[in-house]
Scaffold this motif. Structure first.
Motif, PDB file in Angstrom:
ATOM      1  N   MET A  44       0.828  -1.203   0.000  1.00 53.38           N
ATOM      2  CA  MET A  44       0.000   0.000   0.000  1.00 53.38           C
ATOM      3  C   MET A  44       0.858   1.247   0.000  1.00 53.38           C
ATOM      4  SD  MET A  44      -1.005   2.559   2.304  1.00 53.38           S
ATOM      5  CE  MET A  44      -2.286   3.807   2.245  1.00 53.38           C
ATOM      6  N   ALA A  45       1.924   1.273   0.819  1.00 55.60           N
ATOM      7  CA  ALA A  45       2.748   2.465   0.945  1.00 55.60           C
ATOM      8  C   ALA A  45       3.432   2.826  -0.365  1.00 55.60           C
ATOM      9  CB  ALA A  45       3.787   2.268   2.041  1.00 55.60           C
ATOM     10  N   GLY A  46       4.082   1.855  -0.988  1.00 54.91           N
ATOM     11  CA  GLY A  46       4.805   2.135  -2.218  1.00 54.91           C
ATOM     12  C   GLY A  46       3.902   2.618  -3.328  1.00 54.91           C
ATOM     13  N   ARG A  47       2.782   1.928  -3.524  1.00 54.59           N
ATOM     14  CA  ARG A  47       1.881   2.306  -4.613  1.00 54.59           C
ATOM     15  C   ARG A  47       1.240   3.655  -4.344  1.00 54.59           C
ATOM     16  NH1 ARG A  47       2.855   1.041  -9.078  1.00 54.59           N
ATOM     17  NH2 ARG A  47       2.641   3.279  -9.427  1.00 54.59           N
ATOM     18  N   VAL A  68       4.575  13.838  -0.755  1.00 50.57           N
ATOM     19  CA  VAL A  68       5.148  13.122   0.387  1.00 50.57           C
ATOM     20  C   VAL A  68       4.331  13.390   1.641  1.00 50.57           C
ATOM     21  CG1 VAL A  68       7.157  12.948   1.903  1.00 50.57           C
ATOM     22  CG2 VAL A  68       7.467  13.012  -0.576  1.00 50.57           C
ATOM     23  N   ALA A  69       3.894  14.625   1.850  1.00 57.49           N
ATOM     24  CA  ALA A  69       3.099  14.955   3.035  1.00 57.49           C
ATOM     25  C   ALA A  69       1.780  14.179   3.052  1.00 57.49           C
ATOM     26  CB  ALA A  69       2.837  16.458   3.080  1.00 57.49           C
ATOM     27  N   GLU A  70       1.124  14.118   1.911  1.00 57.21           N
ATOM     28  CA  GLU A  70      -0.139  13.375   1.838  1.00 57.21           C
ATOM     29  C   GLU A  70       0.101  11.878   1.998  1.00 57.21           C
ATOM     30  OE1 GLU A  70      -4.363  12.841   1.224  1.00 57.21           O
ATOM     31  OE2 GLU A  70      -3.035  14.376   2.033  1.00 57.21           O
ATOM     32  N   ALA A  71       1.188  11.374   1.410  1.00 63.73           N
ATOM     33  CA  ALA A  71       1.512   9.950   1.556  1.00 63.73           C
ATOM     34  C   ALA A  71       1.775   9.601   3.020  1.00 63.73           C
ATOM     35  CB  ALA A  71       2.717   9.594   0.693  1.00 63.73           C
ATOM     36  N   HIS A  72       2.486  10.472   3.734  1.00 63.69           N
ATOM     37  CA  HIS A  72       2.691  10.246   5.166  1.00 63.69           C
ATOM     38  C   HIS A  72       1.359   9.987   5.870  1.00 63.69           C
ATOM     39  CE1 HIS A  72       6.893  10.780   6.005  1.00 63.69           C
ATOM     40  NE2 HIS A  72       6.954  12.011   5.543  1.00 63.69           N
ATOM     41  N   ARG A  73       0.408  10.863   5.634  1.00 66.89           N
ATOM     42  CA  ARG A  73      -0.881  10.769   6.332  1.00 66.89           C
ATOM     43  C   ARG A  73      -1.598   9.470   5.995  1.00 66.89           C
ATOM     44  NH1 ARG A  73      -6.135  11.596   5.493  1.00 66.89           N
ATOM     45  NH2 ARG A  73      -5.850  12.182   3.309  1.00 66.89           N
ATOM     46  N   LEU A  74      -1.697   9.161   4.710  1.00 66.15           N
ATOM     47  CA  LEU A  74      -2.442   7.978   4.290  1.00 66.15           C
ATOM     48  C   LEU A  74      -1.766   6.687   4.738  1.00 66.15           C
ATOM     49  CD1 LEU A  74      -3.459   9.054   0.671  1.00 66.15           C
ATOM     50  CD2 LEU A  74      -4.905   9.024   2.718  1.00 66.15           C
ATOM     51  N   VAL A  84      -0.485  -2.986  11.122  1.00 65.31           N
ATOM     52  CA  VAL A  84       0.604  -3.569  10.337  1.00 65.31           C
ATOM     53  C   VAL A  84       1.701  -2.529  10.127  1.00 65.31           C
ATOM     54  CG1 VAL A  84      -0.917  -5.172   9.120  1.00 65.31           C
ATOM     55  CG2 VAL A  84      -0.484  -2.913   8.141  1.00 65.31           C
ATOM     56  N   LEU A  85       2.890  -3.023   9.790  1.00 58.46           N
ATOM     57  CA  LEU A  85       3.972  -2.133   9.386  1.00 58.46           C
ATOM     58  C   LEU A  85       3.632  -1.539   8.026  1.00 58.46           C
ATOM     59  CD1 LEU A  85       6.898  -1.012   9.673  1.00 58.46           C
ATOM     60  CD2 LEU A  85       7.672  -3.100   8.501  1.00 58.46           C
ATOM     61  N   ALA A  86       3.650  -0.221   7.920  1.00 56.26           N
ATOM     62  CA  ALA A  86       3.348   0.446   6.660  1.00 56.26           C
ATOM     63  C   ALA A  86       4.353   1.572   6.451  1.00 56.26           C
ATOM     64  CB  ALA A  86       1.919   1.003   6.650  1.00 56.26           C
ATOM     65  N   GLY A  87       5.100   1.492   5.383  1.00 55.72           N
ATOM     66  CA  GLY A  87       6.082   2.524   5.096  1.00 55.72           C
ATOM     67  C   GLY A  87       6.822   2.223   3.815  1.00 55.72           C
ATOM     68  N   CYS A  88       7.502   3.225   3.278  1.00 55.20           N
ATOM     69  CA  CYS A  88       8.279   3.039   2.060  1.00 55.20           C
ATOM     70  C   CYS A  88       9.280   4.171   1.904  1.00 55.20           C
ATOM     71  CB  CYS A  88       7.375   2.973   0.819  1.00 55.20           C
ATOM     72  SG  CYS A  88       6.554   4.540   0.400  1.00 55.20           S
ATOM     73  N   THR A  89      10.225   3.968   1.025  1.00 49.64           N
ATOM     74  CA  THR A  89      11.134   5.015   0.572  1.00 49.64           C
ATOM     75  C   THR A  89      10.543   5.675  -0.663  1.00 49.64           C
ATOM     76  OG1 THR A  89      12.371   3.671  -1.014  1.00 49.64           O
ATOM     77  CG2 THR A  89      13.038   3.520   1.304  1.00 49.64           C
ATOM     78  N   VAL A  90      11.027   6.863  -0.996  1.00 43.72           N
ATOM     79  CA  VAL A  90      10.656   7.519  -2.260  1.00 43.72           C
ATOM     80  C   VAL A  90      11.858   8.301  -2.781  1.00 43.72           C
ATOM     81  CG1 VAL A  90       9.263   9.306  -3.370  1.00 43.72           C
ATOM     82  CG2 VAL A  90       8.186   7.742  -1.767  1.00 43.72           C
ATOM     83  N   THR A  91      12.189   8.093  -4.027  1.00 41.43           N
ATOM     84  CA  THR A  91      13.145   8.929  -4.747  1.00 41.43           C
ATOM     85  C   THR A  91      12.461   9.356  -6.041  1.00 41.43           C
ATOM     86  OG1 THR A  91      15.028   7.728  -3.820  1.00 41.43           O
ATOM     87  CG2 THR A  91      15.448   9.071  -5.771  1.00 41.43           C
ATOM     88  N   ALA A  92      12.275  10.659  -6.227  1.00 38.31           N
ATOM     89  CA  ALA A  92      11.518  11.156  -7.373  1.00 38.31           C
ATOM     90  C   ALA A  92      12.256  12.306  -8.033  1.00 38.31           C
ATOM     91  CB  ALA A  92      10.128  11.616  -6.940  1.00 38.31           C
ATOM     92  N   HIS A 157       6.300   7.452   8.538  1.00 39.46           N
ATOM     93  CA  HIS A 157       6.874   7.714   9.855  1.00 39.46           C
ATOM     94  C   HIS A 157       5.902   8.590  10.659  1.00 39.46           C
ATOM     95  CE1 HIS A 157       9.643   9.228  12.910  1.00 39.46           C
ATOM     96  NE2 HIS A 157      10.551   8.357  12.510  1.00 39.46           N
ATOM     97  N   PHE A 158       5.784   8.310  11.964  1.00 29.99           N
ATOM     98  CA  PHE A 158       4.788   9.011  12.774  1.00 29.99           C
ATOM     99  C   PHE A 158       5.070  10.508  12.899  1.00 29.99           C
ATOM    100  CE2 PHE A 158       8.105   8.028  15.778  1.00 29.99           C
ATOM    101  CZ  PHE A 158       8.093   9.064  16.704  1.00 29.99           C
ATOM    102  N   GLU A 159       6.336  10.927  12.697  1.00 33.47           N
ATOM    103  CA  GLU A 159       6.653  12.351  12.763  1.00 33.47           C
ATOM    104  C   GLU A 159       6.561  13.048  11.412  1.00 33.47           C
ATOM    105  OE1 GLU A 159      10.486  12.596  14.638  1.00 33.47           O
ATOM    106  OE2 GLU A 159       9.573  12.694  16.638  1.00 33.47           O
ATOM    107  N   ALA A 160       6.198  12.310  10.361  1.00 35.66           N
ATOM    108  CA  ALA A 160       6.049  12.873   9.010  1.00 35.66           C
ATOM    109  C   ALA A 160       7.256  13.716   8.599  1.00 35.66           C
ATOM    110  CB  ALA A 160       4.769  13.691   8.903  1.00 35.66           C
ATOM    111  N   PRO A 161       8.464  13.152   8.605  1.00 38.01           N
ATOM    112  CA  PRO A 161       9.653  13.947   8.255  1.00 38.01           C
ATOM    113  C   PRO A 161       9.601  14.439   6.808  1.00 38.01           C
ATOM    114  CG  PRO A 161      10.192  11.609   8.287  1.00 38.01           C
ATOM    115  CD  PRO A 161       8.806  11.738   8.849  1.00 38.01           C
ATOM    116  N   GLU A 162      10.194  15.592   6.596  1.00 41.24           N
ATOM    117  CA  GLU A 162      10.231  16.159   5.254  1.00 41.24           C
ATOM    118  C   GLU A 162      11.260  15.427   4.394  1.00 41.24           C
ATOM    119  OE1 GLU A 162      11.209  20.206   5.879  1.00 41.24           O
ATOM    120  OE2 GLU A 162       9.226  20.768   6.637  1.00 41.24           O
ATOM    121  N   PRO A 163      11.024  15.374   3.087  1.00 41.26           N
ATOM    122  CA  PRO A 163      12.041  14.817   2.197  1.00 41.26           C
ATOM    123  C   PRO A 163      13.150  15.823   1.943  1.00 41.26           C
ATOM    124  CG  PRO A 163      10.210  15.630   0.899  1.00 41.26           C
ATOM    125  CD  PRO A 163       9.815  15.806   2.356  1.00 41.26           C
TER     126      PRO A 163
END
Length: 230
Positions: A44-47, A68-74, A84-92, A157-163
């Motif tokens: 879910m996170a990656g897609r 990225v901010a919206e992805a953090h929230r969702l 469940v564990l939900a998370g991913c990396t992003v390079t764009a 991440h629960f703190e929604a860090p900036e990219p």
């Protein structure tokens, strides 16, 4: 003029591919994401992250941070609500009116081959990277290998860090590689430089890198996008 190609392989470790990617042109928008783990939160996170970048960042550097901010929230909400564990990396990488802009969170990477030199333009957001930079342990030590799985920043991440946001200079003759750690951790630097500097079309370069990752053991999903500037 730009030419580009993308590809992804499951490898031998996981039952499915938890990497996600998108590549489009006019303007260029290339994005890779690597899910954390092999469960529903990873997929879910990656897609979700990739789809949001495609939706928000076409030709808009502001859209990279928005996505990225919206992805953090969702993604965070999905993990919390489903336990469940939900998370991913992003390079764009997005082509914008004022140049090329990169958004980076996690440990997928962007490399640039120029004039015989292959440079890593991104920073891995991991404890292994911090440890190597600050001399806590050798980068090829057992401690560093374990710390590579400890991400300091990721989508969800629960703190929604900036990219990290970076303007990337692109000249004629440059070759760019966006990849997940299934490529970066399995294909040595010198081989990356050899493939990207070979003059091969992007499709051939992508295939060579994915084949190399498989030959090295295929211990992870592997995704690569190669962009060549003519």
């Amino acid at each position: 003029m730009l030419s580009a190609a993308a590809g992804s392989e499951v490898g031998n470790r996981y039952r499915a591919n938890f990497d996600a990617f998108s590549l489009s042109s006019d303007p260029l928008l290339a994005v890779v994401a690597d899910g954390m783990g092999d469960g529903p939160g990873s997929a879910m996170a990656g897609r979700t992250a990739v789809d949001l970048v495609v939706e928000r960042a076409r030709g808009r550097k502001e859209g990279l941070s928005e996505a990225v901010a919206e992805a953090h929230r969702l993604v965070f909400d999905f993990g919390r609500d489903n336990g469940v564990l939900a998370g991913c990396t992003v390079t764009a990488l997005a082509e914008c009116p004022d140049g090329f802009w990169l958004a980076q969170i996690g440990d997928s990477r962007l490399y640039r081959w120029r004039g015989g030199l292959l440079e890593l333009l991104t920073t891995d957001h991991t404890m292994a990277w911090l440890g190597a930079v600050h001399g806590w342990y050798p980068f090829d030590s057992a401690e560093a290998r374990a710390a590579r799985y400890h991400l300091t920043r990721f989508v969800g991440h629960f703190e929604a860090p900036e990219p990290d946001l970076l303007r990337v200079g692109v000249r004629s003759g440059d070759v760019l590689l966006l990849c997940t750690d299934g490529v970066a951790e399995q294909v040595p630097y010198r081989r990356l430089a050899e493939v990207l500097g070979s003059g091969a079309p992007p499709e051939e370069a992508v295939r060579a890198l994915l084949d190399d990752a498989e030959a090295a053991g295929g211990r992870d999903n592997a995704t690569a996008i190669v962009v060549r500037s003519a």
